[in-house]
Design an enzyme around this catalytic site. Sequence first.
Site, PDB file in Angstrom:
ATOM      1  N   THR A 107      58.659 -99.305  73.921  1.00 54.79           N
ATOM      2  CA  THR A 107      57.680 -98.383  74.342  1.00 54.79           C
ATOM      3  C   THR A 107      56.283 -98.394  73.448  1.00 54.79           C
ATOM      4  O   THR A 107      55.416 -97.979  73.962  1.00 54.79           O
ATOM      5  CB  THR A 107      58.670 -97.123  73.843  1.00 54.79           C
ATOM      6  OG1 THR A 107      59.464 -97.193  75.114  1.00 54.79           O
ATOM      7  CG2 THR A 107      57.678 -95.808  73.562  1.00 54.79           C
ATOM      8  N   TYR A 116      69.834-106.970  73.477  1.00 54.04           N
ATOM      9  CA  TYR A 116      69.768-105.604  72.381  1.00 54.04           C
ATOM     10  C   TYR A 116      70.405-104.660  73.159  1.00 54.04           C
ATOM     11  O   TYR A 116      71.171-103.899  72.675  1.00 54.04           O
ATOM     12  CB  TYR A 116      68.407-105.392  71.744  1.00 54.04           C
ATOM     13  CG  TYR A 116      67.539-104.748  72.743  1.00 54.04           C
ATOM     14  CD1 TYR A 116      67.631-103.229  72.534  1.00 54.04           C
ATOM     15  CD2 TYR A 116      66.664-105.305  73.511  1.00 54.04           C
ATOM     16  CE1 TYR A 116      66.498-102.501  73.290  1.00 54.04           C
ATOM     17  CE2 TYR A 116      65.769-104.641  74.151  1.00 54.04           C
ATOM     18  CZ  TYR A 116      65.739-103.146  74.253  1.00 54.04           C
ATOM     19  OH  TYR A 116      64.735-102.596  74.927  1.00 54.04           O
ATOM     20  N   CYS A 164      61.894 -95.094  78.849  1.00 54.13           N
ATOM     21  CA  CYS A 164      62.238 -94.648  77.592  1.00 54.13           C
ATOM     22  C   CYS A 164      62.806 -93.228  77.137  1.00 54.13           C
ATOM     23  O   CYS A 164      64.000 -93.016  76.617  1.00 54.13           O
ATOM     24  CB  CYS A 164      60.888 -94.542  76.452  1.00 54.13           C
ATOM     25  SG  CYS A 164      60.922 -94.132  74.906  1.00 54.13           S
ATOM     26  N   CYS A 189      65.230 -95.541  75.498  1.00 44.94           N
ATOM     27  CA  CYS A 189      65.488 -95.368  73.835  1.00 44.94           C
ATOM     28  C   CYS A 189      65.920 -93.957  73.547  1.00 44.94           C
ATOM     29  O   CYS A 189      66.745 -93.923  72.632  1.00 44.94           O
ATOM     30  CB  CYS A 189      63.852 -95.326  73.385  1.00 44.94           C
ATOM     31  SG  CYS A 189      62.831 -96.233  74.328  1.00 44.94           S
ATOM     32  N   ASP A 225      56.019-102.735  80.371  1.00 41.94           N
ATOM     33  CA  ASP A 225      56.865-103.707  80.954  1.00 41.94           C
ATOM     34  C   ASP A 225      56.575-104.610  82.236  1.00 41.94           C
ATOM     35  O   ASP A 225      57.189-105.543  82.216  1.00 41.94           O
ATOM     36  CB  ASP A 225      58.351-102.900  80.930  1.00 41.94           C
ATOM     37  CG  ASP A 225      58.957-102.480  79.778  1.00 41.94           C
ATOM     38  OD1 ASP A 225      58.330-102.623  78.681  1.00 41.94           O
ATOM     39  OD2 ASP A 225      60.145-102.044  79.957  1.00 41.94           O
ATOM     40  N   LYS A 242      69.621 -93.144  74.549  1.00 42.22           N
ATOM     41  CA  LYS A 242      70.395 -94.267  74.103  1.00 42.22           C
ATOM     42  C   LYS A 242      70.693 -93.923  72.389  1.00 42.22           C
ATOM     43  O   LYS A 242      71.771 -94.044  71.699  1.00 42.22           O
ATOM     44  CB  LYS A 242      69.619 -95.528  73.875  1.00 42.22           C
ATOM     45  CG  LYS A 242      70.349 -96.470  73.188  1.00 42.22           C
ATOM     46  CD  LYS A 242      69.457 -97.577  73.013  1.00 42.22           C
ATOM     47  CE  LYS A 242      68.348 -97.178  71.810  1.00 42.22           C
ATOM     48  NZ  LYS A 242      67.264 -98.521  71.646  1.00 42.22           N
ATOM     49  N   ALA A 296      63.621-102.546  66.331  1.00 43.10           N
ATOM     50  CA  ALA A 296      64.771-102.197  65.719  1.00 43.10           C
ATOM     51  C   ALA A 296      65.742-102.337  66.904  1.00 43.10           C
ATOM     52  O   ALA A 296      65.351-102.396  67.956  1.00 43.10           O
ATOM     53  CB  ALA A 296      65.056-100.580  65.347  1.00 43.10           C
ATOM     54  N   GLU A 308      65.655-101.386  47.893  1.00 42.04           N
ATOM     55  CA  GLU A 308      65.096-101.761  46.725  1.00 42.04           C
ATOM     56  C   GLU A 308      65.492-103.390  46.448  1.00 42.04           C
ATOM     57  O   GLU A 308      64.814-104.162  46.009  1.00 42.04           O
ATOM     58  CB  GLU A 308      65.757-101.151  45.332  1.00 42.04           C
ATOM     59  CG  GLU A 308      67.140-101.427  44.910  1.00 42.04           C
ATOM     60  CD  GLU A 308      67.691-100.388  43.991  1.00 42.04           C
ATOM     61  OE1 GLU A 308      67.082-100.613  42.918  1.00 42.04           O
ATOM     62  OE2 GLU A 308      68.355 -99.659  44.105  1.00 42.04           O
TER      63      GLU A 308
HETATM   64  C1  LIG Z   1      68.463 -99.019  77.633  1.00 39.95           C
HETATM   65  C2  LIG Z   1      67.160 -99.115  77.209  1.00 39.95           C
HETATM   66  C3  LIG Z   1      66.922 -98.815  75.816  1.00 39.95           C
HETATM   67  C4  LIG Z   1      65.569 -98.979  75.264  1.00 39.95           C
HETATM   68  N1  LIG Z   1      65.498 -98.829  73.962  1.00 39.95           N
HETATM   69  C5  LIG Z   1      64.112 -98.940  73.348  1.00 39.95           C
HETATM   70  C6  LIG Z   1      64.021 -98.697  72.033  1.00 39.95           C
HETATM   71  O1  LIG Z   1      65.024 -98.404  71.461  1.00 39.95           O
HETATM   72  N2  LIG Z   1      62.897 -98.825  71.613  1.00 39.95           N
HETATM   73  C7  LIG Z   1      61.698 -99.182  72.320  1.00 39.95           C
HETATM   74  O2  LIG Z   1      60.736 -99.431  71.834  1.00 39.95           O
HETATM   75  N3  LIG Z   1      61.939 -99.760  73.641  1.00 39.95           N
HETATM   76  C8  LIG Z   1      63.223 -99.468  74.265  1.00 39.95           C
HETATM   77  N4  LIG Z   1      63.300 -99.841  75.624  1.00 39.95           N
HETATM   78  C9  LIG Z   1      62.179-100.183  76.422  1.00 39.95           C
HETATM   79  C10 LIG Z   1      61.339 -99.218  76.864  1.00 39.95           C
HETATM   80  O3  LIG Z   1      61.998 -98.204  77.379  1.00 39.95           O
HETATM   81  C11 LIG Z   1      60.041 -99.461  77.627  1.00 39.95           C
HETATM   82  O4  LIG Z   1      59.645-100.775  77.001  1.00 39.95           O
HETATM   83  C12 LIG Z   1      58.984 -98.679  78.143  1.00 39.95           C
HETATM   84  O5  LIG Z   1      59.806 -97.638  78.833  1.00 39.95           O
HETATM   85  C13 LIG Z   1      58.076 -99.290  78.952  1.00 39.95           C
HETATM   86  O6  LIG Z   1      57.211 -98.090  79.363  1.00 39.95           O
HETATM   87  P1  LIG Z   1      56.498 -98.419  80.632  1.00 39.95           P
HETATM   88  O7  LIG Z   1      55.647 -97.328  80.614  1.00 39.95           O
HETATM   89  O8  LIG Z   1      55.912-100.002  80.696  1.00 39.95           O
HETATM   90  O9  LIG Z   1      57.438 -98.247  82.025  1.00 39.95           O
HETATM   91  P2  LIG Z   1      58.504 -97.096  82.151  1.00 39.95           P
HETATM   92  O10 LIG Z   1      58.868 -96.170  80.828  1.00 39.95           O
HETATM   93  O11 LIG Z   1      59.758 -97.830  82.664  1.00 39.95           O
HETATM   94  O12 LIG Z   1      57.610 -96.150  83.093  1.00 39.95           O
HETATM   95  C14 LIG Z   1      57.494 -96.696  84.388  1.00 39.95           C
HETATM   96  C15 LIG Z   1      57.542 -95.515  85.227  1.00 39.95           C
HETATM   97  O13 LIG Z   1      56.898 -95.880  86.694  1.00 39.95           O
HETATM   98  C16 LIG Z   1      57.758 -94.876  87.689  1.00 39.95           C
HETATM   99  N5  LIG Z   1      57.405 -95.798  88.904  1.00 39.95           N
HETATM  100  C17 LIG Z   1      57.669 -97.196  89.235  1.00 39.95           C
HETATM  101  N6  LIG Z   1      57.147 -97.457  90.391  1.00 39.95           N
HETATM  102  C18 LIG Z   1      56.559 -96.241  91.044  1.00 39.95           C
HETATM  103  C19 LIG Z   1      55.678 -96.226  92.013  1.00 39.95           C
HETATM  104  N7  LIG Z   1      55.531 -97.137  92.858  1.00 39.95           N
HETATM  105  N8  LIG Z   1      55.311 -94.962  92.231  1.00 39.95           N
HETATM  106  C20 LIG Z   1      55.394 -93.831  91.388  1.00 39.95           C
HETATM  107  N9  LIG Z   1      56.202 -94.019  90.198  1.00 39.95           N
HETATM  108  C21 LIG Z   1      56.582 -95.245  89.847  1.00 39.95           C
HETATM  109  C22 LIG Z   1      59.082 -95.208  87.043  1.00 39.95           C
HETATM  110  O14 LIG Z   1      60.094 -94.035  87.788  1.00 39.95           O
HETATM  111  C23 LIG Z   1      59.025 -94.880  85.650  1.00 39.95           C
HETATM  112  O15 LIG Z   1      59.085 -93.583  85.403  1.00 39.95           O
HETATM  113  C24 LIG Z   1      64.474 -99.342  76.202  1.00 39.95           C
HETATM  114  C25 LIG Z   1      64.864 -99.835  77.727  1.00 39.95           C
HETATM  115  C26 LIG Z   1      66.186 -99.693  78.020  1.00 39.95           C
HETATM  116  C27 LIG Z   1      66.249 -99.782  79.437  1.00 39.95           C
END
Ligand SMILES: Cc1cc2nc3c(=O)[nH]c(=O)nc-3n(C[C@H](O)[C@H](O)[C@H](O)COP(=O)(O)OP(=O)(O)OC[C@H]3O[C@@H](n4cnc5c(N)ncnc54)[C@H](O)[C@@H]3O)c2cc1C
Length: 459
Positions: free
Chosen positions: A312, A179, A42, A47, A304, A50, A342, A442
């Site tokens: 997020t 999206y 994110c 997010c 995710d 972007k 959104a 409205e």
């Molecule tokens: C281009 C894009 C736009 C988006 N826009 C939106 C939006 O507008 N609104 C919204 O709500 N959501 C949006 N999302 C989705 C949102 O980013 C995710 O749903 C959210 O970040 C999920 O959070 P998370 O904690 O599951 O994983 P993440 O935020 O992906 O975090 C996982 C973390 O784990 C780390 N990791 C993975 N494996 C390991 C390991 N073995 N050891 C150590 N670290 C590790 C990764 O490096 C990462 O930093 C968007 C996603 C993308 C790709």
Amino acid sequence: MAYDYDLFVIGAGSGGVRAGRLAAMTGAKVAVAEEHRVGGTCVIRGCVPKKFMVYASEFAHHFKSAEGYGWSGLEGASFDWKTFISAKDIEIARLSGIYVTNLQKAGADLVHARAVLKDAHTVELLGKDQTVTADKILVATGGRPVRPTIPGAEHGITSEEAFHLESLPKSILIVGGGYIAVEFAGIFNGLGSEVTLLYRGPNILRGFDEDVRVHVAAELEKRGVKIVLATEHDRIEKTDEGLVSHFSNGISVCTEQVMFATGREPYVKGLGLESAGVELNERGAIKVDEYSKTSADNIWAVGDVTDRINLTPVAIREGAAFAATVFQDNPTTYDHEHVATAVFSQPPIGTVGLTEAEARHKYDKVDIYRAIFRPMKYSFFGGEERCLMKLIVEEAGQKVVGVHMVGPDAPEIIQMAAIAVKMGITKQQWDQTTAVHPTAAEEFVTMREKYVPPELGAI
Ligand SMILES: Cc1cc2nc3c(=O)[nH]c(=O)nc-3n(C[C@H](O)[C@H](O)[C@H](O)COP(=O)(O)OP(=O)(O)OC[C@H]3O[C@@H](n4cnc5c(N)ncnc54)[C@H](O)[C@@H]3O)c2cc1C
């Protein structure tokens, strides 16, 4: 047995940081491992950057409408990609720093390493030649973009690289209809790239309300995005002129960049889940119960990587529910119903609840209220843009079960509508709300006439 930590969190993204912080604040000994940058998808490559790109790209449209209001001298305005990217990167670094500080303030240890499970209580920290043990483990590793396997796919980029391109491409083919594809089509189009959006399905934004899908596709085209539907991307050929993409309809398109927005998958590869007894479901995501507990008794997973609703705020709420259940002695589940969302397309979408198709499937009868109008801002100088608003009401109980909007400020408006929908508001209560004038919003509280879709007109 004494463990090094009470909780070891793998992944410092939206879900992992929230869960780790809340658990540490209870006095538990917590470590959070991150292999890339704190903040996760994110903050670093989703997010937040972007949305900055969307802001940057909207100026072209604002300048155009400014002319209609009598402004001049904006014709020669130009955009500098490098200036923007470096300003964006400075802000992202600041935000990532805040996440680090918050974790540290809560008393959690931050480990900069890739963490891999050795067994249900042991984590190996790659590159550090170290293993640590933990009583409980939370997997919050997020998702990854899926790259197609077509010939020449290595020449394309995904959203990960789109945030760090050396220069703004003169032309770009975006493959995908979700999206992320639609948002980046708007971004690159607004910034001045020539954009082609290629999707193999019958229309973009699968899963959204049909009216929304049709409306957004039409609006994107009005703004200059070329949309090619029901067509496969067969291969990419690198030539001196650029990347030549060959489509299944026989047409070839040459662009400077090709971006794949062809879906995301849970990031579980090489994580050692099998050695810890953590099972995956049929979609390759970690299987969890309503408390986000996996098939291993001391391991949970949020965000995710569980592929429930990949947003997020959902990852954050799942992480908070985990911390409440496991560290605050307060069993808490997160309710995945009525999550508003959104799409920062141009114009943007705000949506909560059921689509018309879902509502017709679920209820005997539904009432539809719909309005399509020119936003006030464009009313007197002939802007082409149209706003769509749609309410879906189940007829028997008159509950509002779906709210959809495409138009300026739709993401902001839908957040408020989501409160009402979550509370189970009826159409009558909705109508008792007095309009705020003059606004687009409205229109939502003044829709009285039921809309009968043409295909149902004869019933
Ligand atoms: C281009 C894009 C736009 C988006 N826009 C939106 C939006 O507008 N609104 C919204 O709500 N959501 C949006 N999302 C989705 C949102 O980013 C995710 O749903 C959210 O970040 C999920 O959070 P998370 O904690 O599951 O994983 P993440 O935020 O992906 O975090 C996982 C973390 O784990 C780390 N990791 C993975 N494996 C390991 C390991 N073995 N050891 C150590 N670290 C590790 C990764 O490096 C990462 O930093 C968007 C996603 C993308 C790709």
